[in-house]
Design a protein around this motif. Structure first.
Motif, mmCIF file in Angstrom:
data_model
loop_
_atom_site.group_PDB
_atom_site.id
_atom_site.type_symbol
_atom_site.label_atom_id
_atom_site.label_comp_id
_atom_site.label_asym_id
_atom_site.label_seq_id
_atom_site.Cartn_x
_atom_site.Cartn_y
_atom_site.Cartn_z
ATOM 1 N N GLN A 41 9.443 -28.497 -20.627
ATOM 2 C CA GLN A 41 9.334 -27.558 -21.740
ATOM 3 C C GLN A 41 8.189 -26.572 -21.518
ATOM 4 O OE1 GLN A 41 9.200 -30.430 -24.913
ATOM 5 N NE2 GLN A 41 11.420 -30.422 -25.129
ATOM 6 N N LEU A 42 7.119 -27.011 -20.879
ATOM 7 C CA LEU A 42 6.045 -26.075 -20.508
ATOM 8 C C LEU A 42 6.569 -25.054 -19.510
ATOM 9 C CD1 LEU A 42 2.914 -28.370 -20.134
ATOM 10 C CD2 LEU A 42 3.189 -26.464 -21.727
ATOM 11 N N LYS A 43 7.359 -25.520 -18.564
ATOM 12 C CA LYS A 43 7.962 -24.605 -17.595
ATOM 13 C C LYS A 43 8.821 -23.572 -18.329
ATOM 14 C CE LYS A 43 10.945 -24.482 -13.571
ATOM 15 N NZ LYS A 43 11.904 -25.194 -12.750
ATOM 16 N N TRP A 44 9.633 -24.017 -19.292
ATOM 17 C CA TRP A 44 10.452 -23.105 -20.089
ATOM 18 C C TRP A 44 9.572 -22.077 -20.804
ATOM 19 C CZ3 TRP A 44 10.138 -22.113 -25.278
ATOM 20 C CH2 TRP A 44 11.111 -21.248 -25.787
ATOM 21 N N LEU A 45 8.445 -22.534 -21.373
ATOM 22 C CA LEU A 45 7.538 -21.638 -22.087
ATOM 23 C C LEU A 45 7.064 -20.499 -21.190
ATOM 24 C CD1 LEU A 45 5.939 -21.343 -24.846
ATOM 25 C CD2 LEU A 45 4.048 -22.427 -23.623
ATOM 26 N N PHE A 46 6.642 -20.836 -19.961
ATOM 27 C CA PHE A 46 6.130 -19.829 -19.039
ATOM 28 C C PHE A 46 7.239 -18.976 -18.429
ATOM 29 C CE2 PHE A 46 2.322 -22.324 -19.514
ATOM 30 C CZ PHE A 46 1.318 -21.378 -19.407
ATOM 31 N N GLU A 47 8.462 -19.454 -18.473
ATOM 32 C CA GLU A 47 9.591 -18.633 -18.038
ATOM 33 C C GLU A 47 10.065 -17.696 -19.148
ATOM 34 O OE1 GLU A 47 12.420 -21.604 -16.873
ATOM 35 O OE2 GLU A 47 11.538 -21.836 -14.879
ATOM 36 N N THR A 48 9.812 -18.076 -20.390
ATOM 37 C CA THR A 48 10.266 -17.301 -21.551
ATOM 38 C C THR A 48 9.265 -16.223 -21.938
ATOM 39 O OG1 THR A 48 11.482 -19.232 -22.342
ATOM 40 C CG2 THR A 48 11.035 -17.499 -23.947
ATOM 41 N N TYR A 49 7.976 -16.549 -21.868
ATOM 42 C CA TYR A 49 6.928 -15.608 -22.244
ATOM 43 C C TYR A 49 6.037 -15.325 -21.035
ATOM 44 C CZ TYR A 49 8.169 -17.079 -26.983
ATOM 45 O OH TYR A 49 8.855 -17.361 -28.137
ATOM 46 N N GLN A 50 5.538 -14.112 -20.953
ATOM 47 C CA GLN A 50 4.576 -13.783 -19.907
ATOM 48 C C GLN A 50 3.262 -14.490 -20.224
ATOM 49 O OE1 GLN A 50 4.200 -9.546 -19.558
ATOM 50 N NE2 GLN A 50 6.386 -9.263 -19.181
ATOM 51 N N LYS A 51 2.514 -14.815 -19.194
ATOM 52 C CA LYS A 51 1.256 -15.539 -19.407
ATOM 53 C C LYS A 51 0.328 -14.772 -20.344
ATOM 54 C CE LYS A 51 -2.514 -17.980 -17.230
ATOM 55 N NZ LYS A 51 -3.130 -18.440 -15.988
ATOM 56 N N ARG A 52 0.303 -13.454 -20.238
ATOM 57 C CA ARG A 52 -0.582 -12.673 -21.117
ATOM 58 C C ARG A 52 -0.167 -12.808 -22.583
ATOM 59 N NH1 ARG A 52 1.865 -8.091 -22.643
ATOM 60 N NH2 ARG A 52 3.482 -7.232 -21.318
ATOM 61 N N GLU A 53 1.133 -12.961 -22.858
ATOM 62 C CA GLU A 53 1.605 -13.172 -24.229
ATOM 63 C C GLU A 53 1.151 -14.537 -24.746
ATOM 64 O OE1 GLU A 53 5.836 -11.483 -25.158
ATOM 65 O OE2 GLU A 53 5.888 -12.404 -23.148
ATOM 66 N N ILE A 54 1.212 -15.526 -23.883
ATOM 67 C CA ILE A 54 0.790 -16.876 -24.259
ATOM 68 C C ILE A 54 -0.710 -16.898 -24.522
ATOM 69 C CG2 ILE A 54 0.639 -19.268 -23.462
ATOM 70 C CD1 ILE A 54 3.237 -18.669 -21.826
#
Length: 107
Positions: A41-54
């Protein structure tokens, strides 16, 4: 895709994933996944949002929901913010509620 996948329902437990919008509910999703999610799910998060958005959501929209060790892991390792000074009290909670400064620290 405008909603998180059904596989995130257990991690985004306080809302029906079909009612969540990836853009409107970005901060909630960004905080919930590191706190309650799996590595996939962390992988999904970083695939869905750019790191700068996170990073932006983490820094500018803090949520008091992290156990201390998950806060530090998220801040320092996942987001590489080890040199940024953030107020831990805006993020860290315990089973008994938000952390508070000890009385001695206020004297």
């Amino acid at each position: 895709m405008t909603h998180p996948p059904k596989s995130l329902q257990g991690t985004l437990w306080s809302s029906d994933v079909n009612l969540l919008d990836l853009e409107k509910n970005k901060a909630y999703i960004i905080h919930q996944v590191p706190t309650f999610g799996t590595m996939d799910q962390l992988k999904w998060l970083f695939e869905t949002y750019q790191k700068r958005e996170i990073v932006n959501a983490f820094v500018h929209q803090p949520m008091k929901m992290y156990p201390k060790h998950i806060y530090w892991f998220t801040k320092n390792h996942l987001l590489s913010l080890e040199h940024m000074q953030l107020d831990e009290q805006n993020y860290v909670t315990t089973l008994f509620g938000p952390t508070r400064p000890r009385a001695a620290a206020r004297v």
